[in-house]
Design a protein around this motif. Structure first.
Motif, mmCIF file in Angstrom:
data_model
loop_
_atom_site.group_PDB
_atom_site.id
_atom_site.type_symbol
_atom_site.label_atom_id
_atom_site.label_comp_id
_atom_site.label_asym_id
_atom_site.label_seq_id
_atom_site.Cartn_x
_atom_site.Cartn_y
_atom_site.Cartn_z
ATOM 1 N N UNK A 293 0.814 -1.211 0.000
ATOM 2 C CA UNK A 293 0.000 0.000 0.000
ATOM 3 C C UNK A 293 0.843 1.253 0.000
ATOM 4 N N UNK A 294 0.185 2.396 -0.202
ATOM 5 C CA UNK A 294 0.883 3.673 -0.256
ATOM 6 C C UNK A 294 0.080 4.704 0.541
ATOM 7 N N UNK A 295 0.785 5.548 1.280
ATOM 8 C CA UNK A 295 0.117 6.576 2.095
ATOM 9 C C UNK A 295 -0.017 7.863 1.292
ATOM 10 N N UNK B 288 -4.809 11.599 6.122
ATOM 11 C CA UNK B 288 -3.683 10.756 5.730
ATOM 12 C C UNK B 288 -4.165 9.314 5.695
ATOM 13 N N UNK B 289 -4.169 8.721 4.528
ATOM 14 C CA UNK B 289 -4.707 7.368 4.370
ATOM 15 C C UNK B 289 -3.689 6.465 3.685
ATOM 16 N N UNK C 87 -5.867 3.247 -4.588
ATOM 17 C CA UNK C 87 -4.853 4.162 -5.110
ATOM 18 C C UNK C 87 -5.109 4.467 -6.585
ATOM 19 N N UNK C 88 -5.493 3.448 -7.330
ATOM 20 C CA UNK C 88 -5.784 3.662 -8.749
ATOM 21 C C UNK C 88 -6.958 4.616 -8.923
ATOM 22 N N UNK D 288 5.087 6.898 -4.222
ATOM 23 C CA UNK D 288 5.693 5.596 -4.515
ATOM 24 C C UNK D 288 7.214 5.689 -4.461
ATOM 25 N N UNK D 289 7.771 6.752 -5.033
ATOM 26 C CA UNK D 289 9.226 6.900 -5.038
ATOM 27 C C UNK D 289 9.772 7.053 -3.628
ATOM 28 N N UNK D 290 9.080 7.834 -2.786
ATOM 29 C CA UNK D 290 9.586 8.119 -1.453
ATOM 30 C C UNK D 290 9.356 6.983 -0.470
#
Length: 512
Positions: A299-301, A325-326, A333-334, A359-361
């Motif tokens: 997952x991603x925040x 913040x989720x 996400x999509x 995603x990068x971070x």
């Protein structure tokens, strides 16, 4: 009548036998531990010394190679990246791990034999069998699993990347066109839903994301290209937009002789004509497959500023992502990146940039290693690219450098750019200025002249930068004033009239 045997002598005899059994048991255990720590040492002490010498020398060489690789990787990360992306090295490592697993298992079995298990008491014999089996299967199993992971990486490199020739950086930067497309029937790769140029400094990894709207019209093509010959006055086909270049090219594939991806080639010709940048490589992302990648990394925040619909109202799973913040899974996400309700194309572009930045971070090397097989499987189904395998290590190194830096962005959207009739000279000035700021250089002279009002006194060289990123330096406020509340449209800070913060920012992480 035989003489009576003193009871003390019986006790002494059993005590001696018991001690001998314990000594043999300890010896058997020691032989196996020696094999675990120094493979071949048990054979060198109690068995075939030739086998022991071969095993010990092999182990010493492997340790030296491993330590040398670690030291080299510490001082030069490119060694590890090269080894992890070179298919011949990966194949050799995979075979080596399998041979090592078999050889080490043989040494454990031989150490068990040297321990003379048949001379041990039953309970000792069972314990030795258990210990030997545990060590044998643990060590061999770990090595075989490592061989499997290396095989997955090799298959991923072969299926994902080609054997094309590497392209040198242009003016010290690599320009990679990132396209997102639907995976529905008849749509994969035909009409890109999003187009972003990642301009990456070849030394520092400093990245500028330049986004282009899919509905741009009346734009030129790169000089000398097939599309420039077909449209010398620009792409002015009625009802056709930038994202329709791929469809047009596939309908006229005969014009692109020898091209494997005429739709992508035509799109690149348009992107180069608009931005003035020469593309090195391209990557097409299957947006439906993207959710599998997000799930693979856990997952991603994201910072959700307004309720974002997930799915369609008539679907049973329809719901909203609540503000705050989720941490979102792949499916949500999509939808965060692509939801249209209450937003416009440019708000969506801003949200998509925030997803890319997150995603990068957030995807660390530790997360990538823990979920490597799932990530490889998701990426193989998600991305199509012309980046050659020999260049992957370079881009991995640059990505890790970019991870620790601010990501600058530029979106060629209203109000700065009229997408129906874009001012290409202004577009290319903005692109050059964004790259110059990212590199810490002064903006081009014409950008300075444009930013300074004619009726005012000449501005300093820093004024244009301030004009691009904050309140104009020529009009300082005499006293501090509270910052005006930021408007939010479609989940992104800003509006189409005033522009979106994530579409033109020196620090994408700060505005997302």
């Amino acid at each position: 009548m035989p003489p009576a045997t003193p009871s003390g002598s019986h006790q002494m005899r059993f005590t001696t036998l018991d001690r001998a059994q314990r000594v043999r048991f300890r010896r058997a255990v020691t032989l196996m531990l020696m094999t675990l720590l120094l493979p071949g040492s048990a054979q060198l002490v109690s068995g075939n010394r030739r086998t022991g010498r071969i095993a010990l020398r092999t182990w010493a060489v492997l340790v030296l190679v491993g330590l040398g690789t670690l030291v080299a990787s510490f001082f030069w990360h490119g060694v590890a990246f090269w080894a992890g992306t070179n298919t011949m090295v990966l194949q050799g490592l995979r075979i080596g791990l399998m041979v090592l697993a078999i050889g080490w298992a043989y040494l454990f079995v031989d150490a068990w034999r040297l321990g003379q298990p048949l001379t041990l008491q039953r309970q000792h014999r069972l314990a030795i069998v258990g210990v030997n089996g545990f060590l044998c299967f643990s060590v061999a199993g770990a090595l075989l699993f490592g061989a499997h992971v290396v095989g997955v990486q090799r298959d991923f490199m072969i299926s994902m990347f080609g054997n094309g020739a590497a392209v040198d950086a242009h003016h010290g930067r690599y320009n990679v066109l990132l396209m997102g497309g639907d995976s529905g029937a008849g749509r994969w790769g035909l009409r890109p839903d999003s187009m972003t140029v990642a301009s990456i400094d070849a030394e520092t990894g400093k990245t500028v994301l330049i986004s282009l709207p899919r509905n741009m019209q009346n734009f030129p093509f790169a000089e000398g290209s097939v599309m420039a010959e077909q449209f010398p006055d620009g792409f002015d086909v009625e009802g056709m937009y930038l994202n329709g270049l791929s469809t047009w090219a596939l309908d006229h594939a005969a014009l692109f002789k020898g091209s494997k991806n005429p739709g992508v080639d035509a799109t690149i010709m348009g992107i180069e004509g608009i931005t003035g940048l020469k593309m090195n490589y391209w990557a097409m992302v299957n947006l439906e497959g993207f959710k599998d990648l997000v799930d693979a990394v856990g997952g991603v925040e994201l910072n959700v500023r307004q309720p974002i619909p997930v799915g369609l109202p008539w679907e049973k799973t329809f719901h909203y992502i609540d503000p705050g913040k989720r941490k979102l899974n792949g499916h949500d996400t999509l939808w965060f990146a692509r939801a249209r309700e209450g937003s416009d194309d440019y708000s969506r572009m801003a949200r998509q940039k925030c997803v890319m930045s997150a995603m990068l971070q957030q995807v660390s090397p530790q997360v990538a290693l823990r979920n490597f097989e799932q990530i490889a499987g998701a990426s193989e189904a998600m991305v199509s690219t012309d980046i050659p395998r020999g260049e992957v290590d370079r881009f991995v190194d640059l990505a890790l450098k970019a991870k620790s830096q601010k990501i600058a962005t530029l979106s060629l959207v209203p109000p700065m750019i009229n997408t129906a009739h874009p001012d290409i000279a202004l577009v290319q000035k903005k692109v050059a200025a964004a790259i110059a700021r990212a590199e810490g250089a002064k903006p081009p002279a014409q950008e300075t002249a444009e930013a300074a009002p004619a009726e005012e006194a000449p501005a300093t060289t820093e004024a244009p930068v301030a004009e691009e990123t904050s309140t104009p330096a020529a009009q300082p406020s005499p006293t501090p004033t509270p910052e005006a509340p930021q408007s939010v449209t479609g989940g992104s800070v800003g509006s189409m009239a005033e522009g979106y913060a994530a579409n033109e920012s020196e620090d994408l992480g700060a505005v997302c």
